[in-house]
Design an enzyme around this catalytic site. Structure first.
Site, PDB file in Angstrom:
ATOM      1  NE  ARG A 121     -10.820 -10.199  22.354  1.00  0.00           N
ATOM      2  CZ  ARG A 121     -10.417  -9.948  23.629  1.00  0.00           C
ATOM      3  NH1 ARG A 121     -10.703  -8.492  24.020  1.00  0.00           N
ATOM      4  NH2 ARG A 121      -9.830 -10.761  24.347  1.00  0.00           N
ATOM      5  CE  LYS A 143     -11.319  -9.170  -1.403  1.00  0.00           C
ATOM      6  NZ  LYS A 143     -10.896  -9.759  -2.690  1.00  0.00           N
ATOM      7  CD  GLU A 185      -5.002  -4.913  -9.387  1.00  0.00           C
ATOM      8  OE1 GLU A 185      -6.157  -5.199 -10.029  1.00  0.00           O
ATOM      9  OE2 GLU A 185      -4.272  -5.575  -8.669  1.00  0.00           O
ATOM     10  CE  LYS A 227     -11.528  -2.939  -4.004  1.00  0.00           C
ATOM     11  NZ  LYS A 227     -10.110  -3.555  -3.918  1.00  0.00           N
ATOM     12  CD  GLU A 237     -14.019 -12.216  -3.571  1.00  0.00           C
ATOM     13  OE1 GLU A 237     -13.001 -11.011  -3.331  1.00  0.00           O
ATOM     14  OE2 GLU A 237     -13.217 -13.056  -3.850  1.00  0.00           O
ATOM     15  NE  ARG A 241     -13.800  -6.848  -2.411  1.00  0.00           N
ATOM     16  CZ  ARG A 241     -13.547  -6.066  -1.385  1.00  0.00           C
ATOM     17  NH1 ARG A 241     -14.370  -5.736  -0.312  1.00  0.00           N
ATOM     18  NH2 ARG A 241     -12.173  -5.714  -1.411  1.00  0.00           N
ATOM     19  CG  ASN A 245     -10.133 -11.742  -6.854  1.00  0.00           C
ATOM     20  OD1 ASN A 245      -9.204 -11.208  -6.496  1.00  0.00           O
ATOM     21  ND2 ASN A 245     -11.161 -12.114  -5.984  1.00  0.00           N
ATOM     22  CG  HIS A 248      -6.378 -10.485  -8.849  1.00  0.00           C
ATOM     23  ND1 HIS A 248      -6.629  -9.905 -10.114  1.00  0.00           N
ATOM     24  CD2 HIS A 248      -5.943  -9.912  -7.956  1.00  0.00           C
ATOM     25  CE1 HIS A 248      -6.556  -8.621  -9.892  1.00  0.00           C
ATOM     26  NE2 HIS A 248      -6.093  -8.401  -8.491  1.00  0.00           N
ATOM     27  CG  HIS A 252      -3.106 -14.302  -6.280  1.00  0.00           C
ATOM     28  ND1 HIS A 252      -4.432 -14.114  -5.656  1.00  0.00           N
ATOM     29  CD2 HIS A 252      -2.858 -13.025  -6.063  1.00  0.00           C
ATOM     30  CE1 HIS A 252      -4.833 -13.001  -5.339  1.00  0.00           C
ATOM     31  NE2 HIS A 252      -3.745 -12.241  -5.417  1.00  0.00           N
ATOM     32  CG  HIS A 265      -0.580  -7.672  -6.840  1.00  0.00           C
ATOM     33  ND1 HIS A 265      -1.170  -9.059  -6.807  1.00  0.00           N
ATOM     34  CD2 HIS A 265      -1.655  -7.017  -7.155  1.00  0.00           C
ATOM     35  CE1 HIS A 265      -2.526  -8.999  -6.792  1.00  0.00           C
ATOM     36  NE2 HIS A 265      -2.741  -7.764  -7.091  1.00  0.00           N
TER      37      HIS A 265
HETATM   38  P1  NAD Z   1       4.266  -1.968  -2.839  1.00  0.00           P
HETATM   39  O1  NAD Z   1       3.455  -1.695  -1.705  1.00  0.00           O
HETATM   40  O2  NAD Z   1       5.216  -3.138  -2.606  1.00  0.00           O
HETATM   41  O3  NAD Z   1       4.817  -0.765  -3.265  1.00  0.00           O
HETATM   42  C1  NAD Z   1       5.617  -0.937  -4.512  1.00  0.00           C
HETATM   43  C2  NAD Z   1       6.966  -0.311  -4.244  1.00  0.00           C
HETATM   44  O4  NAD Z   1       7.047   1.390  -4.257  1.00  0.00           O
HETATM   45  C3  NAD Z   1       7.630  -0.353  -2.720  1.00  0.00           C
HETATM   46  O5  NAD Z   1       8.932  -0.623  -2.829  1.00  0.00           O
HETATM   47  C4  NAD Z   1       7.248   0.737  -2.051  1.00  0.00           C
HETATM   48  O6  NAD Z   1       8.045   1.146  -0.981  1.00  0.00           O
HETATM   49  C5  NAD Z   1       7.533   1.746  -2.979  1.00  0.00           C
HETATM   50  N1  NAD Z   1       6.871   3.087  -3.069  1.00  0.00           N
HETATM   51  C6  NAD Z   1       5.632   3.076  -2.343  1.00  0.00           C
HETATM   52  N2  NAD Z   1       5.128   4.565  -2.858  1.00  0.00           N
HETATM   53  C7  NAD Z   1       6.214   5.294  -3.320  1.00  0.00           C
HETATM   54  C8  NAD Z   1       6.366   6.416  -3.580  1.00  0.00           C
HETATM   55  N3  NAD Z   1       5.450   7.332  -3.747  1.00  0.00           N
HETATM   56  N4  NAD Z   1       7.521   6.809  -4.275  1.00  0.00           N
HETATM   57  C9  NAD Z   1       8.417   6.041  -4.496  1.00  0.00           C
HETATM   58  N5  NAD Z   1       8.201   4.603  -3.921  1.00  0.00           N
HETATM   59  C10 NAD Z   1       7.086   4.275  -3.439  1.00  0.00           C
HETATM   60  O7  NAD Z   1       3.400  -2.519  -3.792  1.00  0.00           O
HETATM   61  P2  NAD Z   1       1.922  -1.979  -4.435  1.00  0.00           P
HETATM   62  O8  NAD Z   1       1.803  -2.596  -5.934  1.00  0.00           O
HETATM   63  O9  NAD Z   1       1.464  -0.711  -3.935  1.00  0.00           O
HETATM   64  O10 NAD Z   1       0.836  -3.119  -3.617  1.00  0.00           O
HETATM   65  C11 NAD Z   1       0.927  -4.688  -3.923  1.00  0.00           C
HETATM   66  C12 NAD Z   1       0.304  -5.124  -2.907  1.00  0.00           C
HETATM   67  O11 NAD Z   1      -1.213  -4.758  -2.764  1.00  0.00           O
HETATM   68  C13 NAD Z   1       0.387  -6.694  -3.022  1.00  0.00           C
HETATM   69  O12 NAD Z   1       0.715  -7.476  -1.832  1.00  0.00           O
HETATM   70  C14 NAD Z   1      -1.178  -7.206  -3.183  1.00  0.00           C
HETATM   71  O13 NAD Z   1      -1.545  -8.338  -2.731  1.00  0.00           O
HETATM   72  C15 NAD Z   1      -2.003  -6.126  -2.438  1.00  0.00           C
HETATM   73  N6  NAD Z   1      -3.112  -5.865  -2.911  1.00  0.00           N
HETATM   74  C16 NAD Z   1      -4.309  -5.593  -2.087  1.00  0.00           C
HETATM   75  C17 NAD Z   1      -5.624  -5.580  -2.511  1.00  0.00           C
HETATM   76  C18 NAD Z   1      -6.419  -5.358  -1.654  1.00  0.00           C
HETATM   77  O14 NAD Z   1      -8.000  -5.177  -2.116  1.00  0.00           O
HETATM   78  N7  NAD Z   1      -6.416  -5.098  -0.169  1.00  0.00           N
HETATM   79  C19 NAD Z   1      -5.664  -5.193  -3.834  1.00  0.00           C
HETATM   80  C20 NAD Z   1      -4.712  -5.306  -4.793  1.00  0.00           C
HETATM   81  C21 NAD Z   1      -3.369  -5.387  -4.263  1.00  0.00           C
HETATM   82  N1  GLY Z   2      -8.495  -6.557  -5.661  1.00  0.00           N
HETATM   83  C1  GLY Z   2      -9.823  -7.500  -5.117  1.00  0.00           C
HETATM   84  C2  GLY Z   2     -10.552  -6.933  -4.169  1.00  0.00           C
HETATM   85  O1  GLY Z   2     -10.412  -5.999  -3.492  1.00  0.00           O
HETATM   86  O2  GLY Z   2     -11.742  -7.711  -4.138  1.00  0.00           O
END
Ligand code: NAD
Ligand code: GLY
Length: 362
Positions: A121, A143, A185, A227, A237, A241, A245, A248, A252, A265
């Site tokens: 939980r 998020k 971003e 941010k 949001e 907030r 997006n 996005h 998406h 992404h």
């Molecule tokens: P990812 O997590 O897939 O990482 C990208 C690639 O880089 C992967 O293959 C990973 O293994 C590799 N990697 C990571 N660190 C590394 C390093 N230092 N050296 C070499 N390789 C490395 O992608 P991302 O772009 O980091 O994240 C995308 C995700 O984030 C999506 O799922 C998206 O929906 C999410 N996201 C969430 C929020 C939020 O607010 N929670 C905001 C934006 C995006």
């Molecule tokens: N990336 C969108 C948010 O964090 O709200």
């Protein structure tokens, strides 16, 4: 010896937390002040583990540290993979006093955070982001979640971390395509809230792509500042907030259409922001010159300029219909009122939306 370049705070009352940005932090910086119990579960993936796991363990002196290494990829951001985290926690007898540490990009961060929101939980977690995208965006703001085959990030929870530790050294091993995706971003913050950042980005985009450490530190700091401010104003949001997006809704849809993992992404967000700028012109909100300026920056970052081959207007409309911002079946989009100012509207004219989609399908 590590060096803290900047420290800032996400101001959320009793759930406030620090963002620590620096070099040499992994392995050196003591995160135990943000770990209340004796156990830590580091969640990482098979790519990041060989690079940074041993170092990351050094951030938790005196704690019993276990590890779950997930398969790598957006296509694994799902229930089955999430369950591997719960398996690891239960097999290693982690109690409700454990802390989860997310070591990796946004995929690991979103899944580890969601596991922390659900396990017994809710347990605390810390973010140790290692991609540019996760350092400027996903590790901040709470998020968390996973994808559903019918929609991106459709299952999740708001769950704020205890701390975010950003070691910019990790970016030196990041593939160029991932750097470019992260830049989408960063550009977003300039477009939605910080016009002066656009000028700064125009001067530094090449240094950023070349992994200049000073430029990266500045871009990460300015992005996190933006941010943190927005999240502090509207944690869950209810309003402002949603401007985070920008691009996005289109993005998406592209990610889901292409199949998770085919378009990054950030790449989808880059094209999506061009689409949002295009629609903003059609809605007579920004000038064609403003749109051209946004387009040029997105292009110089190396981001794609067209939707995936074979994606139709109908594909967009059907995928955008499940966007989380929609209310009572009404499509809501983030548009630009001017460069550095965005808002959410349900009033974009259907013919303008169709014209934008037509302009970007290939
Ligand atoms: P990812 O997590 O897939 O990482 C990208 C690639 O880089 C992967 O293959 C990973 O293994 C590799 N990697 C990571 N660190 C590394 C390093 N230092 N050296 C070499 N390789 C490395 O992608 P991302 O772009 O980091 O994240 C995308 C995700 O984030 C999506 O799922 C998206 O929906 C999410 N996201 C969430 C929020 C939020 O607010 N929670 C905001 C934006 C995006
Ligand atoms: N990336 C969108 C948010 O964090 O709200």
């Amino acid at each position: 010896m590590y060096k803290v370049l900047k420290e800032l705070k996400v101001d959320l009352g009793e759930r406030s937390y620090p963002i620590i940005i620096g070099t040499g932090l992994l392995g050196e910086y003591d995160l135990t002040p943000w770990v209340s119990g004796g156990q830590v579960m580091i969640v990482t993936n098979e790519t990041v583990a060989p690079l940074y796991l041993e170092k990351a363990k050094g951030c938790f002196p005196g704690k019993a540290v276990d590890v779950v290494a997930l398969p790598d990829g957006e296509e694994y951001k799902n229930w089955q993979t999430l369950n591997l985290i719960f398996d690891g926690l239960l097999e290693n007898r982690h109690t409700r006093h454990t802390t989860i540490a997310a070591l990796g990009g946004g995929v690991v961060g979103d899944m580890a955070g969601f596991a922390a929101a659900c396990y017994q939980r809710g347990v605390p977690f810390v973010q140790m982001p290692t991609t540019l995208l996760s350092q400027v965006d996903s590790s901040v703001g709470g998020k968390t979640g996973i994808n559903h085959p019918l929609g991106k990030n459709m299952v999740g929870a708001f769950h704020q971390p205890q701390a975010v530790l950003i070691d910019t050294d990790t970016l030196m091993t990041l593939p160029p395509r991932e750097v470019t995706a992260g830049l989408a971003e960063v550009i977003k913050y300039g477009l939605i809230r910080d016009k002066s950042m656009l000028g700064w980005l125009e001067r530094h985009i090449d240094s950023l792509r070349g992994l200049d450490t000073v430029a990266l530190g500045e871009a990460i700091y300015r992005s996190c500042l933006c941010k943190a401010e927005v999240v502090s104003l509207d944690e869950k949001e209810g309003g402002i907030r949603a401007i985070l997006n920008l691009g996005h809704t289109f993005g998406h849809a592209i990610e889901t259409f292409a199949g998770y993992g085919h378009w990054l992404h950030g790449e989808a967000v880059g094209t999506g922001m061009m689409m949002a700028a295009d629609l903003s012109v059609r809605e007579e909100l920004i000038s064609p010159a403003d749109k051209a300026r946004a387009d040029e920056l997105i292009r110089r970052a190396g981001l794609p300029e067209k939707a995936p081959a074979g994606m139709s207007e109908a594909d967009f409309m059907s995928l955008m219909a499940v966007d989380k911002k929609n209310v009572d079946g009404q499509l809501r989009l983030v548009l630009l009122r001017e460069l550095g100012d965005a808002w959410v509207t349900a009033s974009a004219k259907p013919e303008n939306i169709r014209a934008t989609l037509q302009a970007f399908i290939s």
